[in-house]
Design a protein around this motif. Structure first.
Motif, short mmCIF file in Angstrom:
data_model
loop_
_atom_site.label_atom_id
_atom_site.label_comp_id
_atom_site.label_asym_id
_atom_site.label_seq_id
_atom_site.Cartn_x
_atom_site.Cartn_y
_atom_site.Cartn_z
N GLN A 1 3.47 13.86 11.73
CA GLN A 1 4.72 14.19 12.44
C GLN A 1 5.20 12.99 13.27
OE1 GLN A 1 6.20 17.34 12.02
NE2 GLN A 1 7.96 16.26 12.89
N ASP B 1 12.04 7.90 11.50
CA ASP B 1 13.17 8.75 11.15
C ASP B 1 13.14 9.16 9.69
OD1 ASP B 1 15.41 10.21 11.69
OD2 ASP B 1 16.79 8.54 11.25
N LEU B 2 11.99 9.66 9.27
CA LEU B 2 11.83 10.12 7.89
C LEU B 2 12.30 11.56 7.79
CD1 LEU B 2 8.26 8.67 7.16
CD2 LEU B 2 10.48 7.67 6.56
N GLN B 3 13.01 11.87 6.70
CA GLN B 3 13.62 13.19 6.55
C GLN B 3 12.77 14.17 5.76
OE1 GLN B 3 16.40 13.87 8.25
NE2 GLN B 3 16.15 11.76 9.03
N GLN B 4 11.78 13.69 5.01
CA GLN B 4 10.98 14.60 4.17
C GLN B 4 10.18 15.56 5.05
OE1 GLN B 4 10.99 11.33 3.98
NE2 GLN B 4 11.26 10.63 1.84
N ASP B 5 10.07 16.77 4.51
CA ASP B 5 9.22 17.76 5.17
C ASP B 5 7.74 17.46 4.87
OD1 ASP B 5 11.41 19.09 6.16
OD2 ASP B 5 11.56 20.38 4.38
N ILE B 6 6.92 17.87 5.81
CA ILE B 6 5.47 17.71 5.60
C ILE B 6 5.00 18.81 4.66
CG2 ILE B 6 3.19 17.68 6.69
CD1 ILE B 6 4.55 16.76 9.25
N ASP C 1 0.63 16.55 1.29
CA ASP C 1 0.40 15.48 2.26
C ASP C 1 -0.90 15.70 3.02
OD1 ASP C 1 2.84 14.24 1.60
OD2 ASP C 1 3.93 15.58 2.97
N LYS D 1 6.78 10.42 11.01
CA LYS D 1 8.13 10.84 10.61
C LYS D 1 9.15 10.57 11.71
CE LYS D 1 9.19 14.50 8.58
NZ LYS D 1 9.42 15.90 8.29
N ASN D 2 8.78 10.92 12.93
CA ASN D 2 9.71 10.74 14.03
C ASN D 2 9.96 9.27 14.34
OD1 ASN D 2 9.85 13.50 14.28
ND2 ASN D 2 8.25 13.61 15.86
#
Length: 291
Positions: A93, A100-105, A109, A96-97
């Motif tokens: 998480q 600024d990644l948009q894919q869901d975990i 993964d 991603k933050n």
């Protein structure tokens, strides 16, 4: 009863969930010694198995092998390290933050790092399994005893043959030993006559012969030896384990034969003593394998 210490027994028992195989092998040993190999879930019944086998085997080295197969033998259990999984999730998480990644975990993964997930195999344990093991042990033990008795019968035949040969030599020695004294008297009288030109003391001759007869007398040893053989034969028919008693009697028989050998002042007796020792050595080899 003559029972060999060498034997083998095998039993395989099956249920809907298990297939249990028990193999028991015994070999010579001075005492009773166990070596049991079986799955961990059965370790708590090891002493009960020893007690169960104690009704069948009293002497020897006993090796027991227990194997369990089947779907019911092992259960798989999933263990999840939730704290590690939570830490791994938070790490993804943060990545991603930060970028600024948009894919869901996704679960994929998380599964890429599978340290948090572990599948353990748990060996099953229940009354059905334990009872099946005891049944298999009893059946294998009965096969083992049957083989030990069968081989013991063959040993007994050979032992009785050796004892008959011993008794034959003893009877020959009993008949021959008095001749040794008379032969000694004749030889001694002849020598004294040669040295003293026919004028020797008859009383002195009788005294010397009496001393020799006392030293060379083997009747007592032959009588005890025959008594030991009689006890040996009686022991062969006893219902309990007889190996140690036979070993003791054999030691006593060896002692008597050695005494006869030390007293022997005659080549024929010395020759028979060698034959007696050879027969006793053959008996020793057989007795070492008797329970």
């Amino acid at each position: 009863m003559v029972k060999s210490m060498t034997g083998f027994g095998r039993s395989q028992k099956e249920s809907n969930d298990y297939s249990i195989t028990v193999e028991i092998k015994t070999v010579n040993h001075r005492f009773c010694e166990y070596n049991i190999r079986m799955p961990r879930q059965l370790l708590k019944i090891e002493d009960k198995i020893k007690k169960q086998l104690g009704d069948y085997v009293q002497r020897g080295r006993i090796e027991v092998f227990v194997t369990i197969e089947g779907s019911g033998a092992v259960h798989r259990k999933v263990n999840i390290d939730w704290s590690l999984l939570e830490e791994y999730f938070q790490y993804i998480q943060q990545v991603k933050n930060k970028y600024d990644l948009q894919q869901d975990i996704s679960i994929q993964d998380l599964l890429q790092r599978g340290e948090w997930l572990q599948v353990d195999e748990v060996e099953s344990e229940n009354e059905e399994l334990i009872n099946l093991v005891f049944i298999a042990v009893e059946e294998a033990a009965n096969q083992l005893v049957s083989m030990r008795i069968s081989e013991g019968n063959e040993l007994e035949l050979d032992i009785r043959h050796q004892l008959t040969s011993l008794e034959g030599i003893i009877e020959q020695l009993k008949q021959y030993s008095p001749l040794v004294v008379s032969q000694y008297r004749e030889r001694l009288a002849k020598r004294m006559n040669e040295f003293l030109n026919g004028s020797f003391d008859e009383q002195r001759l009788m005294t010397e012969v009496a001393i020799f007869a006392d030293k060379a007398d083997i009747n007592e040893e032959l009588t005890r030896l025959k008594s030991h053989i009689s006890q040996f034969v009686e022991t062969l028919s006893l219902p309990e384990p007889i190996g140690r008693k036979l070993d003791f009697l054999l030691q006593e028989m060896n002692r008597e034969v050695n005494t006869i050998g030390s007293k022997a002042n005659d080549s024929k007796i010395a020759k028979e003593v060698v034959e007696l020792k050879s027969l006793l050595e053959k008996l020793k080899e057989q007795i070492q394998n008797i329970e």
